[in-house]
Design a protein around this motif. Structure first.
Motif, PDB file in Angstrom:
ATOM      1  N   GLU A  81       0.887  -1.060  -0.115  1.00 13.68           N
ATOM      2  CA  GLU A  81      -0.062   0.075   0.133  1.00 13.68           C
ATOM      3  C   GLU A  81       0.705   1.172   0.042  1.00 13.68           C
ATOM      4  OE1 GLU A  81      -2.732  -0.153   3.187  1.00 13.68           O
ATOM      5  OE2 GLU A  81      -4.168  -1.749   2.071  1.00 13.68           O
ATOM      6  N   ALA A  85       0.084   4.637  -2.384  1.00 18.61           N
ATOM      7  CA  ALA A  85      -0.519   5.721  -1.907  1.00 18.61           C
ATOM      8  C   ALA A  85      -0.210   7.019  -2.260  1.00 18.61           C
ATOM      9  CB  ALA A  85      -0.473   5.495  -0.437  1.00 18.61           C
ATOM     10  N   ALA A  86      -1.423   7.764  -2.437  1.00 20.83           N
ATOM     11  CA  ALA A  86      -0.922   9.134  -2.612  1.00 20.83           C
ATOM     12  C   ALA A  86      -0.076  10.023  -1.710  1.00 20.83           C
ATOM     13  CB  ALA A  86      -2.432   9.807  -2.942  1.00 20.83           C
ATOM     14  N   ASP A  88      -1.012  12.054   0.511  1.00 20.33           N
ATOM     15  CA  ASP A  88      -1.793  12.226   1.524  1.00 20.33           C
ATOM     16  C   ASP A  88      -2.130  10.991   2.205  1.00 20.33           C
ATOM     17  OD1 ASP A  88      -3.817  11.357   0.185  1.00 20.33           O
ATOM     18  OD2 ASP A  88      -5.159  13.009   0.138  1.00 20.33           O
ATOM     19  N   GLY A  89      -1.490   9.584   1.813  1.00 20.77           N
ATOM     20  CA  GLY A  89      -2.040   8.335   2.183  1.00 20.77           C
ATOM     21  C   GLY A  89      -3.066   7.536   1.508  1.00 20.77           C
ATOM     22  N   ALA A  90      -4.049   8.475   0.727  1.00 21.47           N
ATOM     23  CA  ALA A  90      -5.044   8.106   0.310  1.00 21.47           C
ATOM     24  C   ALA A  90      -4.648   6.862  -0.951  1.00 21.47           C
ATOM     25  CB  ALA A  90      -5.957   9.007  -0.541  1.00 21.47           C
ATOM     26  N   LEU A  91      -5.498   5.522  -0.714  1.00 18.74           N
ATOM     27  CA  LEU A  91      -5.256   4.922  -1.642  1.00 18.74           C
ATOM     28  C   LEU A  91      -6.282   4.681  -2.960  1.00 18.74           C
ATOM     29  CD1 LEU A  91      -4.878   1.596   0.712  1.00 18.74           C
ATOM     30  CD2 LEU A  91      -3.109   2.835  -0.617  1.00 18.74           C
ATOM     31  N   PRO A  92      -5.473   4.356  -4.130  1.00 18.05           N
ATOM     32  CA  PRO A  92      -6.221   4.614  -5.135  1.00 18.05           C
ATOM     33  C   PRO A  92      -7.163   3.304  -5.356  1.00 18.05           C
ATOM     34  CG  PRO A  92      -4.281   3.884  -6.104  1.00 18.05           C
ATOM     35  CD  PRO A  92      -4.058   4.342  -4.491  1.00 18.05           C
ATOM     36  N   ASP A  93      -8.368   3.353  -6.104  1.00 13.56           N
ATOM     37  CA  ASP A  93      -9.339   2.600  -6.381  1.00 13.56           C
ATOM     38  C   ASP A  93      -8.702   0.956  -6.478  1.00 13.56           C
ATOM     39  OD1 ASP A  93     -11.473   4.155  -5.276  1.00 13.56           O
ATOM     40  OD2 ASP A  93     -12.103   4.606  -7.417  1.00 13.56           O
ATOM     41  N   THR A 160       3.932  11.928  -8.125  1.00 19.38           N
ATOM     42  CA  THR A 160       4.158  11.587  -6.855  1.00 19.38           C
ATOM     43  C   THR A 160       5.762  11.551  -6.903  1.00 19.38           C
ATOM     44  OG1 THR A 160       2.361  10.175  -6.498  1.00 19.38           O
ATOM     45  CG2 THR A 160       3.943   9.838  -4.960  1.00 19.38           C
TER      46      THR A 160
END
Length: 193
Positions: A81, A85-86, A88-93, A160
């Motif tokens: 992960e 992750a982006a 900001d920590g958000a994971l893509p779909d 990124t």
């Protein structure tokens, strides 16, 4: 005529994988990494890590060969992960179906013969069999040859960036992403091999 091929690595390939990594780092990345980093490289520790990678069931390690010579290697697997992750920590779909090309190295003297393209294509096929649909990798921002190689395969920076501190220098790496249904363009004339 000499035959070039890619095959899964075995424990017997570990010494050559280690040697190729050392040669490549000392040749291509000496300035970026810094002399003290290269001086601290311990071949025995590197070999132990490579032996673990070759034996790990979630990791695919491949070697490129030309005739009897081992000339490069690639390490791939499903991406953790943290690698997808982006900022900001958000994971893509599609995080669960994203793979990581952790390393793809061709010994510099064997470059420009299509080995890098064969390694990437073989790794991509293996990753697709694992259910991956997309891949990511990290490349030094200053490594124009490798960036060009991946662009030829249809992989591009996703915006990124990460910064690594070697203790002597800082290295900026770009995350590249692309399909695992590759369209390699002229692999014999670009990139890591």
């Amino acid at each position: 005529m000499t035959t070039a091929d890619v095959r899964p690595a075995t424990g017997g390939d570990v010494p050559e994988i280690t040697r190729i990594q050392l040669v490549a780092w000392r040749t291509a990345f000496a300035e970026s990494l810094g002399p003290s980093v290269l001086d601290r490289l311990a071949p025995e520790e590197m070999s132990a890590s490579w032996a673990e990678a070759v034996d790990h069931p979630g990791t695919d390690v491949y070697v490129a060969v030309e005739g009897q010579a081992t000339v490069g290697f690639c390490v791939a697997g499903m991406a953790p992960e943290a690698e997808v992750a982006a900022a900001d920590g958000a994971l893509p779909d599609d995080a669960g179906s994203t793979a990581l090309i952790a390393s793809l190295v061709v010994e510099p003297r064997w470059g420009r013969r299509g080995h890098g393209g064969r390694l990437l294509a073989t790794a991509a096929a293996g990753l697709r069999r694992r259910g991956a649909e997309r891949g990511v990798t990290w490349v030094m921002q200053s490594d124009s040859a490798t960036l060009s190689f991946y662009r030829g395969a249809g992989w591009h920076p996703d915006g990124t960036v990460r910064t690594l501190d070697t203790g002597e220098n800082t290295i900026k790496e770009l995350r590249l992403t692309g399909t695992l249904d590759l369209r390699l363009e002229h692999p014999e004339t670009s990139g890591p091999g």
